[in-house]
Design an enzyme around this catalytic site. Structure first.
Site, short mmCIF file in Angstrom:
data_model
loop_
_atom_site.label_atom_id
_atom_site.label_comp_id
_atom_site.label_asym_id
_atom_site.label_seq_id
_atom_site.Cartn_x
_atom_site.Cartn_y
_atom_site.Cartn_z
CG HIS A 185 11.37 6.71 34.55
ND1 HIS A 185 11.78 5.43 34.29
CD2 HIS A 185 12.40 7.31 35.20
CE1 HIS A 185 13.00 5.26 34.76
NE2 HIS A 185 13.40 6.38 35.32
CD GLU A 245 8.68 5.62 30.02
OE1 GLU A 245 9.05 6.51 30.80
OE2 GLU A 245 9.47 4.81 29.51
CB CYS A 259 12.57 1.37 33.68
SG CYS A 259 11.27 2.02 34.76
CB CYS A 267 7.58 2.60 33.11
SG CYS A 267 8.08 4.12 33.96
N1 LIG Z 1 12.08 4.82 29.83
C1 LIG Z 1 12.69 5.81 30.49
C2 LIG Z 1 14.01 5.70 30.87
C3 LIG Z 1 14.58 6.74 31.57
N2 LIG Z 1 13.85 7.83 31.88
C4 LIG Z 1 14.48 8.97 32.57
C5 LIG Z 1 15.14 8.81 33.87
C6 LIG Z 1 16.27 9.83 33.88
O1 LIG Z 1 15.83 11.13 34.14
C7 LIG Z 1 16.66 9.82 32.45
C8 LIG Z 1 17.84 8.99 32.12
O2 LIG Z 1 17.80 7.78 32.72
P1 LIG Z 1 19.07 6.94 32.47
O3 LIG Z 1 19.24 6.93 30.96
O4 LIG Z 1 20.17 7.72 33.12
O5 LIG Z 1 18.80 5.63 33.09
O6 LIG Z 1 15.51 9.39 31.73
C9 LIG Z 1 12.53 7.93 31.49
O7 LIG Z 1 11.86 8.95 31.74
N3 LIG Z 1 11.97 6.92 30.81
ZN LIG Z 2 10.36 3.96 34.03
#
Ligand SMILES: Nc1ccn([C@H]2C[C@H](O)[C@@H](COP(=O)(O)O)O2)c(=O)n1
Ligand SMILES: [Zn+2]
Length: 176
Positions: free
Chosen positions: A82, A84, A108, A111
């Site tokens: 991610h 972060e 998430c 993170c």
């Molecule tokens: N806080 C976040 C949430 C998600 N990501 C990244 C992980 C995936 O590459 C993309 C999309 O995730 P999804 O929306 O399909 O759960 O984003 C992140 O870097 N930071």
């Molecule tokens: Zn995360």
């Protein structure tokens, strides 16, 4: 020779500036569905940036990004670092206690735990599109329990343009 008229330079506050930087950083992500950027800031100074992507050395092309594969291990999601997380890794040996994290997407739960353990005290996010999902509900709870200040960023610019000229102020911003 007549002097060229220039737009008055804008004075951008920290929130608008660092969230713009997070969004610019997100442009480097290879995820065609969700590009996320993050930056860590201390006392108005940039410490680190990151964007979502495959771990170092893992090709961007071996797994589908769109989440259509039946088995979890054939999807990109569990492999992706991610934004972060990468911003924390990219900080080197810098201390993150008391820092502010700017992120395009609400963190998430994994993170969120790193946010707490690194001593980050403020999280500024733009989108909370996954707020109904369990791992984001838990993330909010972790941050709340650990007294991390969390706030939504509301931009005060309607447009921010980046021009590719090195000789001019590359930013123009339109105030709302
Ligand atoms: N806080 C976040 C949430 C998600 N990501 C990244 C992980 C995936 O590459 C993309 C999309 O995730 P999804 O929306 O399909 O759960 O984003 C992140 O870097 N930071
Ligand atoms: Zn995360």
């Amino acid at each position: 020779m007549a002097e060229k008229s220039r737009e008055k330079p804008i004075e951008m506050d920290d929130d608008n500036f660092f969230m713009s930087l997070a969004f610019l950083t997100s442009d480097r992500s290879k995820d065609p569905v969700t590009q996320v950027g993050a930056c860590v800031v201390k006392d108005g100074i940039l410490i680190s940036t990151g964007y979502n992507g495959m771990p170092w050395g893992c090709s961007d092309d071996i797994l589908p990004w769109d989440g259509t594969a039946k088995n979890e291990e054939e999807n990109k999601r569990p492999y992706v670092c991610h934004a972060e997380f990468n911003a924390f890794v990219n900080r080197g040996d810098k201390d993150l206690s008391g820092c502010t994290l700017y992120t395009g997407l609400f963190p998430c739960k994994d993170c969120a735990k790193l946010i707490v353990q690194t001593g980050i005290t403020t999280v500024v996010y733009m989108s909370d599109k996954h707020k109904e999902k369990k791992k984001y509900i838990i993330a909010r709870d972790i941050l709340e329990k650990a007294n991390v200040e969390v706030r939504e960023f509301v931009p005060t610019y309607s447009k921010l343009t980046l021009k590719s000229s090195a000789t001019q102020n590359p930013f123009t911003a339109s105030q709302k």
